[in-house]
Enzyme design. Structure first.
Site, PDB file in Angstrom:
ATOM      1  N   LYS A 241      65.534  -6.634  21.760  1.00 27.38           N
ATOM      2  CA  LYS A 241      65.763  -7.744  22.680  1.00 27.38           C
ATOM      3  C   LYS A 241      64.803  -7.700  23.864  1.00 27.38           C
ATOM      4  CE  LYS A 241      70.468  -7.505  22.382  1.00 27.38           C
ATOM      5  NZ  LYS A 241      71.502  -7.008  23.251  1.00 27.38           N
TER       6      LYS A 241
ATOM      7  N   GLU B 270      75.431  -6.422  23.638  1.00 30.75           N
ATOM      8  CA  GLU B 270      75.293  -6.461  25.086  1.00 30.75           C
ATOM      9  C   GLU B 270      74.759  -7.851  25.422  1.00 30.75           C
ATOM     10  OE1 GLU B 270      72.707  -3.457  26.738  1.00 30.75           O
ATOM     11  OE2 GLU B 270      72.933  -4.289  28.754  1.00 30.75           O
TER      12      GLU B 270
ATOM     13  N   ARG C 227      69.508   1.098  11.104  1.00 29.23           N
ATOM     14  CA  ARG C 227      69.115  -0.203  11.651  1.00 29.23           C
ATOM     15  C   ARG C 227      68.312  -0.974  10.620  1.00 29.23           C
ATOM     16  NH1 ARG C 227      69.240  -0.104  17.343  1.00 29.23           N
ATOM     17  NH2 ARG C 227      68.145  -2.037  17.713  1.00 29.23           N
TER      18      ARG C 227
END
Ligand code: ATP
Ligand code: MG
Length: 548
Positions: free
Chosen positions: A271, A36, A261
């Protein structure tokens, strides 16, 4: 892909892929890396890239760069550019670059189809009401009073939503699935929302935006993705991913596979948090050398190859775990040990004068002793030197093998020296060491017969240059240091600046070159204006274990 020549599966994802090829479900592999554009990529994304690009590469397939830009309020072109740059730096090439927004028209058409088939409805409940009627893990949700609107009515309302008739949050489009589903994500999830926001690519064309869970399977399908590889938090969303594909009759339907992850100790990888560090000026920027962002690691001087090597070593697993930061550093150290040139710099200079040495000579230094082909270079030796002040002690503890009064030490690649006397300033601090050297003790052909245990590095005071040395510690203390909020865990001493003396060779090296400063660590050479800067990439030894 030839079924007979399938590569050996290195992990569970590749096992699934092999099965899909064997069963004839797919013939070639297409993946995508789906950031994103709401921030900079971090080392966790490197793992995702390793999995997405790496798997495609292994199977002779393709990997797209897919920007998931369904959330216009947080996305910016600056981030798109930075992401593209970081991927290239790691050495990956995408087959096709696309954006969720490329597909907004089709995503909208598909929504109309779901509406016409009675699989989606316009709901007037507020976000709060939807949340409150969702039920819990043990109780079913409550059906919306708007659930039984006719397809015709839903179509009219949805078209009005698109035309801008309603305010943000006034209505939304929901999939009509099952409010009693044990999976909360399947309880009539919102698939479109009203948001009067300017999109970084489509401008003001849209005031409704699809939700990630609805848009992603469609975008995957439209790109021809065969395997949609994502992290574990999407596992509970897979039934919805599949529902969208099945409801819209996708064939072949992309297969979502989740993997763990990457989590690293002593750092934050979300982020959202990294952005906070930048905005609150707790770091110098997204590319601050202490940041776990790819631009930060690059700026730190960490080679892309070392990051990829790390990703390949940690492997791909189905269960979440936390990796020690020191393991990452060990991979970096190993790479640099094999690749970085050696040089000398003195971080805390103490003058050393050899009273019986006259003239100058050039000594041979191995450029990298681990690499047979690296060769040697010349280093000027003379009577005026600097050594590390920590390599001399006036009151040495037992077994002190560095320099002490009336003691011997070897100067790296040069001679054995004897400390005859010290000069102190008015406060009693040692400011100069007076030595004599042993002419027969030249490194490599030492006939002096003197046994010394300590070898110390030095620089030539007549030829050396000033350097600013920057050393780093992790941004965060251990998770158990304080509360969970990272702002309480900030390490205030994560950056140290030292005034050092360095070999002139360092000043002449190309900016960005990594060096092993002997006995000190790995440092990146750069220049800022006239200033020579040596900034720490990784220490020579494992700091985490040392400090504990
Ligand atoms: P963040 O929470 O840091 O914003 P994200 O998951 O929202 O991360 P995206 O830009 O959506 O970031 O991520 C792009 C891809 O990278 C996704 O497929 C995501 O699963 C993956 N990814 C993100 N963080 C990690 C991580 N720590 N380890 C492995 N993959 C990750
Ligand atoms: Mg995200």
């Amino acid at each position: 892909m030839d079924v007979k020549n399938l590569p050996e599966a290195a992990n569970f994802i590749e096992q699934f892929i092999n099965e899909d090829i064997e069963n004839g479900k797919v013939t070639s592999i297409q993946t995508r890396f789906p950031p994103e554009p709401n921030g900079y990529l971090h080392v966790g994304h490197a793992k995702s890239m390793f999995v997405n690009f790496g798997t495609a590469l292994k199977y002779g397939g393709k990997c797209n760069l897919f920007f998931d830009d369904t959330n216009p309020s947080k996305e910016k072109t600056e981030f798109v550019d930075a992401i593209r740059n970081d991927i290239h730096w790691l050495g990956y090439e995408w087959a096709r670059e696309c954006y969720a927004s490329d597909f907004f028209d089709t995503i909208y058409e598909y929504a109309l189809r779901l509406i016409d088939e009675g699989k989606a409805f316009v709901c007037d409940l507020s976000a709060e009401e939807i949340k409150n009627t969702r039920g819990t893990l043990t109780e079913p949700g409550i059906e919306s009073p708007y659930r039984n609107r006719t397809p015709a009515e839903n179509r009219k309302l949805f078209e009005e939503m698109r035309a801008g008739k309603y305010k943000d949050g006034e209505k939304c489009l929901r999939a009509k699935i099952d409010m009693a589903s044990p999976n909360v994500n399947m309880r009539d999830p919102v698939i479109y929302r009203i948001l009067h926001a300017t999109h970084h690519r489509t401008g003001d064309k849209w005031c409704i935006y699809p939700m990630y869970d609805y848009a992603h399977p469609i975008c995957d399908y439209l790109q021809g993705v065969t395997h949609s590889l994502c992290t574990l938090e999407f596992e509970d969303h897979r039934p919805l991913y599949d529902w969208v594909g099945i409801s819209l009759g996708f064939s072949p339907k992309p297969r979502q596979i989740e993997f763990a992850r990457l989590n690293l100790t002593n750092t934050v990888m979300s982020k959202r948090y990294l952005k906070k560090l930048v905005e609150e000026k707790l770091v110098h920027g997204w590319d601050d050398p202490r940041m776990p962002t790819l631009s930060g690691l690059r700026n730190r001087g960490i080679p892309a190859e070392a990051i990829k090597d790390f990703c390949s070593r940690i492997g791909v697993a189905k269960a979440n775990s936390e990796c020690e930061y020191s393991y990452f550093e060990a991979c970096v150290r190993e790479y640099l040990n094999a690749h970085a040139e050696r040089a000398m710099a003195v971080l805390s200079p103490l003058k050393l004068t050899i009273t019986n040495y006259e003239g100058e000579e050039e000594l041979d230094f191995d450029i990298n002793q681990t690499d047979e082909n690296a060769g040697t270079r010349k280093v000027k030796f003379g009577k005026n030197l600097y050594i590390e002040s920590s390599d001399f002690s006036l009151n040495p503890p037992p077994k002190y093998f560095r320099l002490k009064k009336d003691g011997y030490v070897r100067l790296k690649n040069a001679y054995i020296v004897h400390c005859d006397d010290v000069v102190t300033d008015n406060d009693g601090n040692v400011c100069e060491i007076l030595c004599t050297y042993i002419p027969e003790s030249h490194s490599g052909h030492d006939t002096s017969g003197i046994k010394v245990k300590g070898v110390i590095h030095w620089v030539n005071a007549d030829t050396c240059v000033d350097a600013e040395v920057r050393q780093y510690e992790s941004l965060l203390r251990d998770a158990d240091y304080a509360g969970q909020d990272f702002s309480e865990r900030m390490n205030e001493h994560s950056e140290t600046i030292l005034a050092a003396k360095a070999e002139p060779y360092l000043a002449n090296a190309k900016d960005g070159t990594p060096f092993q400063l002997m006995r000190t660590g790995y440092y990146k050479k750069c220049t800022e204006g006239e200033k020579l800067v040596l900034s720490e990439i990784v220490s020579l030894k494992d700091n985490f274990n040392k400090k504990q």
